[in-house]
Design a protein around this motif. Structure first.
Motif: not given
Length: 545
Positions: A474-484
């Motif tokens: 969930a944390e990895a997804e949050a980082i990637v989605d914020e950058v994207a």
């Protein structure tokens, strides 16, 4: 042939065009308030990449108000003043592209610099600094005014070799230099072929395209640009245009008849260089090709490589008349381009958009990370090396045809088979693809510093999304989605997203000692910057839709 008087009577207005050009409110995908996706797409075309705060501002005030604010902003300082103070122009380009508030002006002037090309490689720091200042100062005025300033600039006079140009001399067997006469027609105004208002080529009775000019037209126009000379003095002399009223111009400007583009400037022993230039530029700027020729290239630089004829026609119509009877109002043309209905298609076709050039990839990433610099000058210079840097440096095009040609077609590709163009791919290959990503990764992990200046990135909010030695899905997804979300308005392809999330999830080290602060911080930075680099490498970012 038309007489000088009839050509002059059709010359465009010289209104500055700085007032709010008339244009409809920009459409949105929902018909309601501007969405963040629309806002990011819009700002990626009108700035060097939006910061999160600029996206919030645009959503709050809307496109029309944002454009009004930006059109009213003036450059705080000039590139030449920075050159005089700090010894180099190159840091000034990066500093202003990355941090100046007048982003629309900087972005539009940069687009114009890729049409009206002059290169620091040939003309040097001082003249290219003043040339950049000239484009930024006049990019919201009229095309005719801009063409006048470009023609008289020291940078262009040196780059296209007409500074010191002399009239024909039968005794010496010399003729005027034809360089600028050719390029002002081929590249800066009307192009090679007569055009319809929608940018398609006119055809003769046999179905062949019709040339806009001939060798005789080049010869005739070359006679106009005789007699310019360079001023001399300290560094402040570079703010001045070329000299056109001294002894050299009086001796070497052609006073005889000048015929080109169906018009005639009559012979007159009293005619000055200034009078000849004014008459010639009126003729060139009034040509019906200018709107579709320049308009299409500006669409390519800002929105899409393959605009439809209807899109070009709408922009060309605004070039011909901004709604107040002004021809060539460049601010109105800009507004028409970036607020056109095609620019905000909810589901654009696959051939809509453009490859994001290296300069804009770099600036978009850094501005999304709130780049700043403590001290001056910014420790960024030429990034033109293809193997280890961006492979592109503003105002360092290697040819008058720009870094890439507007009609470039990659050989043996589906792009060419479909009758499309992809200009930016002319400087994209295996070397540049790897080189710019390696440079970006090194930059993000250790931003440059020099003297008392240090570049900084504000990523605290991203670091806070996964503050432990291991990271959850969930944390990895949050980082990637914020950058994207900051870089890719249409999001990431699901497969690519999953791969990037897995890579970010893998940046963990549960065995670090609790007190090992340096390595902990390094681990967190690698996690975030790894996500940034991988998103920046994705087609969803590289292909600007």
């Amino acid at each position: 042939m038309a007489s000088l008087s009839s050509a002059a009577s059709a010359s465009p207005s010289t209104s500055s065009g700085a007032a709010n050009p008339k244009a409809p409110t920009v459409p949105t995908q929902t018909g309601g308030p501007l969405t963040r996706r629309d806002a990011i797409r819009f700002l990626q075309r009108t700035t060097f990449g939006p910061t999160p705060e600029e996206v919030d501002e645009l959503v709050a005030i809307g496109v029309d108000a944002w454009l009004d604010r930006q059109l009213a902003l003036r450059p705080v300082r000039t590139h030449l003043s920075r050159r005089i103070e700090r010894g180099s122009t190159l840091p000034s380009f990066w500093e202003t592209f990355l941090s100046a508030p007048d982003q629309l002006r900087k972005r539009y002037a940069y687009a114009l610099s890729q049409i009206f090309v002059a290169s620091e490689i040939v003309v040097g720091n001082e003249r290219i600094a003043n040339y950049a200042d000239l484009l930024e100062q006049h990019c919201f005025g009229t095309y005719r005014e801009l063409l006048e300033h470009i023609t008289r600039s020291q940078a262009m006079g040196q780059y296209l070799t007409y500074a010191g140009n002399q009239r024909a001399d039968e005794y010496r067997g010399t003729v005027p230099d034809e360089n600028y006469a050719r390029e002002i027609m081929q590249l800066f105004s009307i192009g090679l072929w007569e055009l319809n208002p929608d940018g398609t080529r006119k055809l003769d009775g046999d179905g062949n395209p019709i040339p806009t000019y001939s060798g005789a037209d080049i010869l005739g126009l070359a006679r106009v640009f005789t007699g310019f000379s360079m001023p001399y003095g300290d560094l402040t002399v570079f703010t001045q245009p070329m000299r056109s009223d001294d002894g050299f111009s009086r001796e070497w400007h052609e006073k005889g008849e000048k015929r080109f583009l169906g018009a005639t400037i009559p012979a007159d022993p009293a005619r000055t260089l200034d009078q000849s230039v004014a008459a010639a530029l009126d003729i060139v700027a009034a040509h019906p090709n200018v709107g579709p020729f320049i308009g299409r290239q500006l669409i390519q630089r800002l929105v899409t490589s393959n605009p439809t004829p209807a899109y070009v026609a709408r922009v060309s119509a605004v070039f011909d008349d901004d709604g107040d009877g002004v021809r060539g109002n460049l601010a109105a043309v800009l507004r028409a381009i970036v607020t056109d209905t095609e620019a905000f298609q909810f589901e654009p076709p696959v051939d809509f958009g453009k490859v994001r050039e290296p300069v804009l990839r770099f600036t978009s990433v850094l501005r999304a990370l709130r780049v700043s610099c403590t001290g001056h000058p910014w420790p960024l210079y030429s990034l033109a090396d293809r193997a280890s840097e961006l492979g592109q440096q503003p105002y360092e095009a290697t040819s008058v045809f720009n870094f890439y040609r507007p009609g470039y077609v990659p050989p043996r590709t589906a792009i060419g088979d479909a009758g499309l163009v992809a200009p930016e791919l002319q400087i994209t290959d295996e070397t540049t693809t790897i080189g710019w990503l390696n440079y970006l990764q090194a930059f993000l992990m250790r931003p440059p510093q020099g003297g008392n200046a240090r570049i900084e990135l504000d990523i605290d909010d991203l670091l806070a999304m996964a503050p432990d030695l291991t990271v959850t899905d969930a944390e990895a997804e949050a980082i990637v989605d914020e950058v994207a979300g900051r870089l890719c308005p249409f999001g990431l392809d699901a497969t690519i997203r999953a791969r990037i999330v897995a890579a970010v999830r893998g940046v963990s080290n549960p065995n670090l000692a609790p007190g090992d602060t340096n390595n902990r911080n390094q681990l967190f930075r690698e996690r975030v910057m790894g996500a940034v680099v991988l998103v920046a490498a994705s087609t969803d970012f590289i292909y600007d839709r």
